[in-house]
Scaffold this motif. Sequence first.
Motif, PDB file in Angstrom:
ATOM      1  N   ILE A 172      -6.231   9.770   5.683  1.00 46.25           N
ATOM      2  CA  ILE A 172      -6.730  10.924   6.433  1.00 46.25           C
ATOM      3  C   ILE A 172      -7.231  11.973   5.444  1.00 46.25           C
ATOM      4  O   ILE A 172      -6.468  12.454   4.595  1.00 46.25           O
ATOM      5  N   VAL A 173      -8.497  12.310   5.551  1.00 45.71           N
ATOM      6  CA  VAL A 173      -9.108  13.334   4.701  1.00 45.71           C
ATOM      7  C   VAL A 173      -9.707  14.394   5.615  1.00 45.71           C
ATOM      8  O   VAL A 173     -10.589  14.093   6.421  1.00 45.71           O
ATOM      9  N   CYS A 174      -9.223  15.623   5.503  1.00 48.66           N
ATOM     10  CA  CYS A 174      -9.846  16.704   6.256  1.00 48.66           C
ATOM     11  C   CYS A 174     -10.809  17.449   5.339  1.00 48.66           C
ATOM     12  O   CYS A 174     -10.987  17.071   4.181  1.00 48.66           O
ATOM     13  N   ASP A 175     -11.429  18.503   5.849  1.00 48.10           N
ATOM     14  CA  ASP A 175     -12.570  19.090   5.157  1.00 48.10           C
ATOM     15  C   ASP A 175     -12.373  20.592   4.973  1.00 48.10           C
ATOM     16  O   ASP A 175     -12.260  21.332   5.960  1.00 48.10           O
ATOM     17  N   ASP A 176     -12.315  21.041   3.723  1.00 53.82           N
ATOM     18  CA  ASP A 176     -12.225  22.476   3.391  1.00 53.82           C
ATOM     19  C   ASP A 176     -10.898  23.106   3.800  1.00 53.82           C
ATOM     20  O   ASP A 176     -10.843  24.293   4.135  1.00 53.82           O
ATOM     21  N   LEU A 177      -9.822  22.353   3.769  1.00 51.09           N
ATOM     22  CA  LEU A 177      -8.506  22.898   4.130  1.00 51.09           C
ATOM     23  C   LEU A 177      -7.920  23.674   2.963  1.00 51.09           C
ATOM     24  O   LEU A 177      -7.941  23.209   1.826  1.00 51.09           O
ATOM     25  N   GLY A 178      -7.390  24.862   3.235  1.00 49.60           N
ATOM     26  CA  GLY A 178      -6.755  25.655   2.196  1.00 49.60           C
ATOM     27  C   GLY A 178      -5.375  25.145   1.841  1.00 49.60           C
ATOM     28  O   GLY A 178      -4.690  24.515   2.654  1.00 49.60           O
ATOM     29  N   TYR A 179      -4.940  25.425   0.610  1.00 53.31           N
ATOM     30  CA  TYR A 179      -3.660  24.914   0.106  1.00 53.31           C
ATOM     31  C   TYR A 179      -2.488  25.333   0.982  1.00 53.31           C
ATOM     32  O   TYR A 179      -1.549  24.560   1.188  1.00 53.31           O
ATOM     33  N   ALA A 180      -2.522  26.543   1.525  1.00 58.20           N
ATOM     34  CA  ALA A 180      -1.382  27.049   2.292  1.00 58.20           C
ATOM     35  C   ALA A 180      -1.672  27.140   3.789  1.00 58.20           C
ATOM     36  O   ALA A 180      -1.007  27.875   4.511  1.00 58.20           O
ATOM     37  N   ASP A 181      -2.631  26.377   4.274  1.00 57.59           N
ATOM     38  CA  ASP A 181      -2.949  26.421   5.704  1.00 57.59           C
ATOM     39  C   ASP A 181      -1.903  25.715   6.555  1.00 57.59           C
ATOM     40  O   ASP A 181      -1.718  26.054   7.729  1.00 57.59           O
TER      41      ASP A 181
END
Length: 441
Positions: free
Chosen positions: A9-18
């Motif tokens: 699973i690869v998401c897109d533009d997720l922040g480190y602490a999201d």
Amino acid sequence: MSRPNIVYIVCDDLGYADLGCYGGREAGFGRVSPHIDALAAGGLKFTEGYSNSPVCSPTRFALMTLRYQYRLRGAAEEPINSKARKSQTLGLPPEHPTLPSLLRGAGYRTALIGKWHLGYPPAFGPLRSGYEEFFGPMAGGVDYFTHCASTGDHDLWFGENEHPEVGYLTDLLSRRAVDYVHRMAEGAKAGTPFMLSLHYTAPHWPWETRDDAHVAPEVAKNLFHLHGGNIESYRRMIHHMDEGIGWLMDALRQHGLADNTIVVFTSDNGGERFSDNWPLVGGKMDLTEGGIRVPWIVHWPAQVPAGTTTAQHGMSMDFSRTLLDAAGVAPADSHAPDGVSLLPVWREPAKRLHRPMHWRMNHRGQRALRDGDWKYLRVDGHDYLFNIAQDARERANRAAHEPERLATMREAWEAWNATMPPIPEDATVSLGYGAKDMPQR
């Protein structure tokens, strides 16, 4: 034990602490990522895992090939943009061995559901690089309802044919993934494992939630969505994705496959304008920590201890190399991997492997080397030295105080760079990715 199934699973533009499991705060509607958090609670969480690039398609080249993306011409684009639609050079060459092609050659069933962003047919495409099935967008970003790219072209595909389908893209991808598990289940139980790449576009712009169909026509005119979006809608986009991952895990459990299925979750690069990267600085397009340090979660109950955490260093191509190792499949002799297997750490999280990691970026002449606690960084011609173990926020530049260490790391980066093809003069950088926060001299 039978060979494991793989869900990447690869998401897109997720922040480190999201995500909640990485310290993310609750949103107005409650927990943002309960199902992803459950994967971490039932598996291994990397606190210092990285992407191969701070931008979309270069990371995907590395993820697919198990090698530094700099070895391929298409990855010199930061990222591949609309000119690739008619290009014969900007894409993943079909003859290059890939994670799915190697697994498929070893008897795995393979599918990509979601974002490709590695070139267009007829020269390139998922079906030409190891996947038996493909459903998703070829471009980097599309509207969640009209499924049109920034060029205005419709960009939702089934195989190599454009495929109009009504619905919110995140949900369409999730439901297709669930359907794939249902179709593959009997074969997997009979000894034919599967590899499912589930590559969401969420939470990449435009900032549209499941309930925003009425604003889609306006947003589609400017997919960067510079005039809209907010933190709440951004978090809801993550939550919609999280719900889909919950559906997928339910399907695996329903068929008794969850125990021996490796589920890896990550992002292609650091966060964008509404993301939370705390305590890291920078974001997408930056080689500061916020642009390249991303969540990495490994859930494999059969072999990965639950509720564990590691500070092991690793990047996208390492995780792909590890999946190949876990499946008992050797890399291609013709293309030696740059990625290293982290399987010993997956099985025993207390172990640590020494893993220097290198980056370079045409944008702003950036370069970086992470080796142990230390990081060498160059931005706009200025060199920095940070002790990341003590200063993850990259605020205390040690370059002037430790010139010998700086020189050693700079020389090490130069030696590595000499082994890579030079950046072509015609390589382009696509900007418009949000504010930057680079260290000061």
